[in-house]
Design an enzyme around this catalytic site. Structure first.
Site, PDB file in Angstrom:
ATOM      1  N   LYS A  32       0.860  -1.337  -0.054  1.00  0.00           N
ATOM      2  CA  LYS A  32       0.069   0.073  -0.059  1.00  0.00           C
ATOM      3  C   LYS A  32       0.861   1.131  -0.057  1.00  0.00           C
ATOM      4  CE  LYS A  32      -3.791  -0.408   2.542  1.00  0.00           C
ATOM      5  NZ  LYS A  32      -4.363  -0.409   3.551  1.00  0.00           N
ATOM      6  N   ARG A 103      -3.088   3.085   8.917  1.00  0.00           N
ATOM      7  CA  ARG A 103      -3.547   1.782   8.543  1.00  0.00           C
ATOM      8  C   ARG A 103      -2.102   0.775   8.301  1.00  0.00           C
ATOM      9  NH1 ARG A 103      -6.791   5.188   5.213  1.00  0.00           N
ATOM     10  NH2 ARG A 103      -9.048   4.279   4.837  1.00  0.00           N
ATOM     11  N   GLY A 112      -8.015  -6.915   5.216  1.00  0.00           N
ATOM     12  CA  GLY A 112      -9.119  -7.216   6.730  1.00  0.00           C
ATOM     13  C   GLY A 112      -8.219  -8.021   7.667  1.00  0.00           C
ATOM     14  N   MET A 114      -5.382  -7.057   9.396  1.00  0.00           N
ATOM     15  CA  MET A 114      -4.738  -6.381  10.514  1.00  0.00           C
ATOM     16  C   MET A 114      -5.695  -4.818  10.578  1.00  0.00           C
ATOM     17  SD  MET A 114      -0.771  -6.643   9.483  1.00  0.00           S
ATOM     18  CE  MET A 114      -1.121  -6.336   7.575  1.00  0.00           C
ATOM     19  N   ARG A 376      -4.021  -1.358  -6.112  1.00  0.00           N
ATOM     20  CA  ARG A 376      -3.130  -2.410  -6.049  1.00  0.00           C
ATOM     21  C   ARG A 376      -3.391  -3.550  -6.966  1.00  0.00           C
ATOM     22  NH1 ARG A 376      -5.961  -3.941  -0.222  1.00  0.00           N
ATOM     23  NH2 ARG A 376      -8.219  -4.210  -1.181  1.00  0.00           N
ATOM     24  N   HIS A 490     -16.711  -8.095   1.953  1.00  0.00           N
ATOM     25  CA  HIS A 490     -15.563  -8.813   2.575  1.00  0.00           C
ATOM     26  C   HIS A 490     -15.707 -10.279   2.061  1.00  0.00           C
ATOM     27  CE1 HIS A 490     -13.904 -11.774   5.598  1.00  0.00           C
ATOM     28  NE2 HIS A 490     -12.865 -10.772   5.571  1.00  0.00           N
ATOM     29  N   ARG A 596       2.780 -47.077  -9.822  1.00  0.00           N
ATOM     30  CA  ARG A 596       3.061 -47.643  -8.557  1.00  0.00           C
ATOM     31  C   ARG A 596       2.161 -49.048  -8.788  1.00  0.00           C
ATOM     32  NH1 ARG A 596       2.499 -42.180  -6.122  1.00  0.00           N
ATOM     33  NH2 ARG A 596       4.296 -41.964  -4.669  1.00  0.00           N
ATOM     34  N   ARG A 652       7.232 -48.923 -11.939  1.00  0.00           N
ATOM     35  CA  ARG A 652       8.042 -49.290 -10.734  1.00  0.00           C
ATOM     36  C   ARG A 652       7.696 -50.597 -10.234  1.00  0.00           C
ATOM     37  NH1 ARG A 652       7.556 -45.996  -5.483  1.00  0.00           N
ATOM     38  NH2 ARG A 652       5.782 -47.124  -5.255  1.00  0.00           N
ATOM     39  N   GLU A 779      16.096 -42.759  -3.670  1.00  0.00           N
ATOM     40  CA  GLU A 779      15.173 -42.030  -2.576  1.00  0.00           C
ATOM     41  C   GLU A 779      15.604 -42.762  -0.885  1.00  0.00           C
ATOM     42  OE1 GLU A 779      11.421 -44.296  -2.841  1.00  0.00           O
ATOM     43  OE2 GLU A 779      12.252 -45.969  -3.939  1.00  0.00           O
ATOM     44  N   SER A 798      15.319 -41.557 -10.916  1.00  0.00           N
ATOM     45  CA  SER A 798      14.292 -40.657 -10.754  1.00  0.00           C
ATOM     46  C   SER A 798      14.238 -40.509  -9.169  1.00  0.00           C
ATOM     47  CB  SER A 798      12.888 -41.790 -11.085  1.00  0.00           C
ATOM     48  OG  SER A 798      11.820 -40.829 -10.657  1.00  0.00           O
ATOM     49  N   GLY A 800      12.821 -40.193  -5.575  1.00  0.00           N
ATOM     50  CA  GLY A 800      11.729 -40.524  -4.828  1.00  0.00           C
ATOM     51  C   GLY A 800      11.800 -39.476  -3.838  1.00  0.00           C
ATOM     52  N   THR A 801      11.592 -38.246  -3.804  1.00  0.00           N
ATOM     53  CA  THR A 801      11.681 -37.460  -2.796  1.00  0.00           C
ATOM     54  C   THR A 801      10.722 -37.513  -1.419  1.00  0.00           C
ATOM     55  OG1 THR A 801      10.319 -35.820  -4.000  1.00  0.00           O
ATOM     56  CG2 THR A 801      12.690 -35.507  -3.921  1.00  0.00           C
ATOM     57  N   ASN A 802       9.718 -38.628  -1.507  1.00  0.00           N
ATOM     58  CA  ASN A 802       8.914 -38.723  -0.278  1.00  0.00           C
ATOM     59  C   ASN A 802       9.798 -39.455   0.423  1.00  0.00           C
ATOM     60  OD1 ASN A 802       6.959 -37.645  -1.719  1.00  0.00           O
ATOM     61  ND2 ASN A 802       6.125 -39.588  -2.309  1.00  0.00           N
ATOM     62  N   ASP A 803      10.455 -40.662   0.233  1.00  0.00           N
ATOM     63  CA  ASP A 803      11.196 -41.307   1.100  1.00  0.00           C
ATOM     64  C   ASP A 803      12.406 -40.623   1.035  1.00  0.00           C
ATOM     65  OD1 ASP A 803      10.119 -43.904   1.848  1.00  0.00           O
ATOM     66  OD2 ASP A 803       9.874 -44.402  -0.261  1.00  0.00           O
ATOM     67  N   CYS A 865       9.733 -38.137  -9.290  1.00  0.00           N
ATOM     68  CA  CYS A 865       8.392 -38.569  -8.995  1.00  0.00           C
ATOM     69  C   CYS A 865       7.889 -38.508  -7.523  1.00  0.00           C
ATOM     70  CB  CYS A 865       8.324 -40.041  -9.482  1.00  0.00           C
ATOM     71  SG  CYS A 865       9.309 -41.270  -8.546  1.00  0.00           S
ATOM     72  N   TYR A 885      12.932 -34.155 -16.232  1.00  0.00           N
ATOM     73  CA  TYR A 885      11.455 -33.863 -16.222  1.00  0.00           C
ATOM     74  C   TYR A 885      11.105 -33.870 -14.758  1.00  0.00           C
ATOM     75  CZ  TYR A 885      11.327 -38.991 -15.069  1.00  0.00           C
ATOM     76  OH  TYR A 885      11.871 -40.246 -14.554  1.00  0.00           O
TER      77      TYR A 885
HETATM   78  C1  PEP Z   1       8.908 -41.563  -3.218  1.00  0.00           C
HETATM   79  O1  PEP Z   1       9.475 -41.957  -2.114  1.00  0.00           O
HETATM   80  O2  PEP Z   1       9.058 -40.309  -3.688  1.00  0.00           O
HETATM   81  C2  PEP Z   1       8.020 -42.293  -4.066  1.00  0.00           C
HETATM   82  C3  PEP Z   1       7.589 -41.578  -5.378  1.00  0.00           C
HETATM   83  O3  PEP Z   1       7.675 -43.326  -3.879  1.00  0.00           O
HETATM   84  P1  PEP Z   1       6.394 -43.805  -2.791  1.00  0.00           P
HETATM   85  O4  PEP Z   1       5.836 -42.484  -2.505  1.00  0.00           O
HETATM   86  O5  PEP Z   1       5.658 -44.866  -3.544  1.00  0.00           O
HETATM   87  O6  PEP Z   1       7.192 -44.283  -1.813  1.00  0.00           O
HETATM   88 MG    MG Z   2       9.292 -44.143  -2.254  1.00  0.00          MG
END
Ligand code: PEP
Ligand code: MG
Length: 909
Positions: A32, A103, A112, A114, A376, A490, A596, A652, A779, A798, A800-803, A865, A885
């Site tokens: 602002k 203000r 709204g 603050m 704005r 609002h 999967r 996989r 992973e 690939s 596997g960023t979850n694990d 993935c 990718y």
């Molecule tokens: C992971 O681990 O990132 C993954 C893609 O495999 P999953 O989630 O099936 O363990």
């Molecule tokens: Mg995994």
């Protein structure tokens, strides 16, 4: 632009076409403040004022009130003097008083969330001077009444804390209304207002133990501190968390000369947009009220009038108001004040051209003079965001790259949600119509209170009007319906910001909070009753309405096409079925990054064979069961390959722990024993044998394939045979077989051996071959550390960023819910690392793994993935890491495509 000689570092002045700051200084002056400075400099009539920087807010949080006030005192005094000079009036002066507003203003708009104090500078003496100066006694006393009420609430802490608490000022007013037998604030006499002020001050004394401050300077310091405090108020914290804004940004404080829209019939106030914030249509639009203050427009108490004649006619049609009544009672500003309208129209044109984006402006007309209070970049729906970007591009205002950068990837999500099925819509019962405040389709059960928005799975928050306290409930509800308020109420503004379906100002609804009912045309609806909202037409529909899938057409399609032009990193999808694969391909996926296969085993008709395989005591028994599974897997793969023909498909091998497949309840164990002609005890023994202390770290991933090689054999056979079958039909297939949870090179080599020998066997049997790749998931941190040795053998990686996140943080994916909310609340973590990739830690492993892999195999194909593959900031990180990718769930594919294009554009800027 002229620059004032001495640029203060904590306080930035603006007024009379001169400003210390400019629009580039949003981080320091807040959105602002930066815009007020910029507007001033380009000749827009802005009430003069100054901005105390966001850094001072941080200083305040760290050093406290005394130090901060000492540091800003001189500069603020000088800045007030500057306002006095421009306005020709004096702060605290009895004869010619200057009144000011205080203000908040963070670097991003937080509508709204603050606090604000208006009419500051009034006291028992100044009010008399104001009455004489404006020749409007009623206005002066009403302003004083509003000021004490606002200051008491915001600065002196007298605001009600919950919906059950009573606002002490409202209570006093209600009391007087009852006594005087009147309904509206406007019916108070001047004496009533004086009595109210007396009672208000009395209430302040009783509640706080102190007199209401009469010294304008004391009032000002109090208000400044209150605005800083509101940065750490509950609403602001919730909003910051919802949007991922860090706590250390702080808010600026904007102090400005007051201008009044409530000085009589020649005054007014309003909000306007240079384009339609709901649809993106290029039409100037907005709402105003004659003889009103700014908050009256957004509070939804009075139904505002439209600014343009076109808008007014459209509104009247929806509200079923005929032309005669419209002109008489609700004329547009264009018709009522044509000169002011022409000026406003000119300023909106200047401002949009200057900022090259849709503007959301607030204005006040004080006794025939137009003031622009703020501008704005307007909040808009996902659909409007896309249309405006494409239109600005076609109009030649912005370039292709800029158009792409204007799209917030996550907001595309709104366009990917189902819409009402057009066929189903023909048969519905429309019970009322309101304003189409925020488009979309919502079906849910009625709730009347924001804190009950999660009472049912799908709710429609139904209110007379909403207020900032309702924010959390509005976010939880599927749709929002209000009986009062216009397109800038609002409810409407917040819903559009959230991309939530909203209908406002549905005047036909009679809402009774006490009895929890909504009555329309004599018919009563209760809490829990189903209704549906069509936010694009304003139709309120009885019951549920079927929905249909959205499409990538029109401007959305154009943006996506443009994204592909600039994106270099591809987007694949995680899909386990031909249906998901088709959806993703329609959304532009360039292949599958993860199938999967275990999900296929869970289906009812297959689980039996799977269980037989697990319960088998011998290799032969296992092979027999796998024989039954083979044709099912093969046909699944054929379907997926066909949906993705010509594009790579990564499949996989089996990953989850085996105990997930066996029944844990006695009744199902009995059933299984009978089916398999074995004893219940045998089933029980197997179940307890498979039980693990830590299944996430247990017998899963390639550990399964290495202990039961016949599973890998069967899966490889299903993949290769499916591929050959399609090849025979002339369909191009690019299979990529992926080994999960590899931590040592030998784990991979062992699996690779089985895969390649099985494939060769099939090639011999079929006297045909097909190209395929064998790669691995990275992973497990150890795999990232040893990526160079693995890359010598693997065709692709690939991540596997979850694990990888689970194992790097040591947070169990299944148990993080127990402590994550507290970690977020305490700021130990700023985001959920399973949602947003931790670039600092986990990201290092991703980078290292990629670099090490490419060091031995420069053309190694690398992707991701994990869930992060569809999260924009993580996608950008993947791009900078040099991935080929990202792969994400089908409905996130367009988001990732755009994020990939944006990353490439940012990379070349
Ligand atoms: C992971 O681990 O990132 C993954 C893609 O495999 P999953 O989630 O099936 O363990
Ligand atoms: Mg995994």
């Amino acid at each position: 632009m002229e620059v004032l000689e001495e640029i203060p570092s904590r306080v930035y002045r603006f007024g009379d076409k001169v400003a210390d700051g400019n629009s580039k200084m949003k981080n320091l002056l807040g959105g602002k403040g930066a815009n007020l400075a910029e507007m001033c400099a380009i000749g827009i009539p802005v009430p003069p004022g100054f901005t105390i920087t966001t850094e001072v807010c941080t200083e305040y949080n760290e050093l406290g009130k005394e130090t901060v006030l000492k540091r800003i005192k001189k500069d603020v005094e000088k800045a007030v003097e500057n306002i006095e000079n421009i306005m020709g009036s004096t702060f605290g002066d009895i004869e010619n008083p200057l009144l000011i507003s205080v203000r908040s203003g963070a670097r991003v708009s937080m509508p709204g969330m603050m606090d604000t104090v208006l009419n500051l500078g009034l006291n028992d003496e100044v009010v008399k001077g104001l009455a004489i100066k404006t020749n409007n006694e009623r206005f002066a006393w009403d302003s004083y009444r509003r000021f004490i009420q606002m200051y008491g609430g915001v600065v002196l802490g007298m605001k009600p804390k919950s919906k059950d608490d009573i606002d002490p000022f409202e209570e006093i007013m209600e009391h007087l209304k009852e006594k005087r037998k009147i309904q509206l604030d406007t019916q108070f006499t001047i004496q009533d207002l004086k009595d109210l002020i007396y009672d208000f001050k009395d209430a302040v004394k009783k509640r706080t133990g102190h007199d209401f401050p009469t010294d304008p300077w004391q009032q000002l310091w109090g208000a400044i501190i209150a605005v800083f405090n509101s940065w750490n108020g509950g609403r602001a914290i919730y909003y910051r968390k919802m949007n991922g804004y860090p706590a250390n940004w702080g808010t600026a404080v904007n102090v400005q000369a007051m201008v009044y829209g409530n000085m009589g019939e020649n005054s007014g106030t309003g909000v306007c947009f240079t384009r339609d914030a709901g649809t993106g249509e290029n039409v100037f639009n907005g709402e105003y009220l004659i003889n009103a203050q700014g908050e009256d427009v957004v509070a939804g108490v009075r139904t505002p009038q439209q600014i343009t004649k076109l808008g007014s006619k459209r509104w009247a049609k929806l509200a079923k108001i005929d032309e005669i009544e419209r002109i008489e009672k609700y004329p547009s500003l264009e018709e009522l004040m044509p000169i002011i309208y022409t000026q406003l129209h000119e300023y909106q044109g200047i401002l949009e051209k200057h900022y090259l984006d849709m503007q959301d402006m607030e204005f006040t007309i004080q006794d025939g003079k137009l003031w622009i209070l703020q501008t704005r970049n307007g909040k808009r729906t996902g659909a409007a965001m896309v249309k405006i970007a494409i239109d600005l591009l076609k109009e030649g205002s912005i370039e292709e790259k800029e158009a792409l950068l204007r799209i917030e990837p996550n907001k595309l999500d709104e366009l990917l949600h189902p819409v009402f099925d057009p066929v189903a819509l023909k048969r519905v019962n429309i019970i009322a119509q309101g304003l189409p405040a925020s488009p979309g389709a919502a079906t849910g059960q009625i709730v009347f209170f924001a804190d009950e928005a999660s009472k049912f799975r799908n709710t429609i928050l139904t209110r007379i009007e909403t207020s900032p306290e309702d924010l959390e409930g509005m976010n939880l509800a599927k749709g929002i319906l209000t009986a009062r308020g216009g397109m800038t109420s609002h409810a409407a503004v917040v819903a559009r910001g959230m991309g939530k379906c909203c209908i406002s100002g549905a005047g036909a609804l009679i809402i009774d909070y006490k009895n929890r009912t909504m009555t329309v045309d004599g018919k009563e609806y209760h809490e829990g009753d189903w209704i549906s909202l069509n936010g694009s037409t304003g139709n309120i529909i009885e019951g549920k309405v079927a929905t249909s899938e959205p499409e990538l057409s029109g401007e959305f399609g154009e943006i996506m096409k443009l994204a592909d032009k600039y994106a270099t990193m591809k987007v694949r999808t995680n899909a386990d079925s031909p249906k998901d694969a088709k959806v993703a391909r329609n959304f532009g996926a360039k292949g599958i990054g993860l199938t999967r296969t275990e999900h296929m085993f869970f289906e009812v008709d297959r689980i039996k064979a799977m269980r037989e395989m697990i319960l088998a005591d011998t290799v032969k028994g296992r092979r027999n069961a796998l024989e039954d599974l083979l044709p099912m897997q093969r046909s699944d793969f054929e379907g997926i390959f066909e949906a993705m023909q010509g594009l790579p498909v990564t499949i996989r091998l089996l990953d989850p722990p085996l105990h997930e497949f066996v029944p844990h309840q006695l009744a199902t164990q009995k059933e299984l024993a009978e089916e398999m002609h074995i004893s219940l005890q045998a089933v029980k023994n197997k179940v307890s044998e498979l039980q693990e202390f830590n299944p996430m770290l247990g017998h899963r991933g390639c550990r399964l394939g290495n202990t039961y090689p016949e599973i890998t054999e069967m899966q490889t056979r299903a993949i290769i045979e499916a591929a050959l079958n399609l090849k025979e039909k002339g369909i191009e297939v690019k299979p990529e077989i992926m080994v999960p949870l590899v931590g040592t090179l030998n784990e991979f080599l062992e699996q690779e051996k089985i895969i390649r020998s099985t494939a060769n066997k099939i090639f011999e049997e079929r006297e045909d071959t097909i190209d395929y790749l064998v790669g691995t998931m990275i992973e497990i941190p150890r795999a990232a550390l040893l990526a160079d040795s693995i890359a010598k053998h693997a065709d692709f990686f690939s991540f596997g960023t979850n694990d990888l996140t689970q194992l790097t943080f040591g947070y169990s994916r299944d148990d993080i819910g127990k402590f994550l909310p507290i970690y977020l609340e305490k700021g130990i973590l700023t985001v959920d690392p399973f949602e947003v990739l931790d670039q600092e830690g986990v990201g290092q492993l991703v980078k290292m793994g990629t670099e090490k892999g490419r060091a031995v195999k420069p053309d190694l194909k690398v992707g991701i993935c994990g869930e992060h593959g569809g999260e924009p900031s993580s996608v950008e990180f993947c791009y900078t890491t040099g991935m080929n990718y990202v792969s994400c769930s089908p409905f996130r594919v367009p988001i990732a495509r755009l994020a990939s294009a944006q990353a490439a554009i940012k990379g070349t800027l």
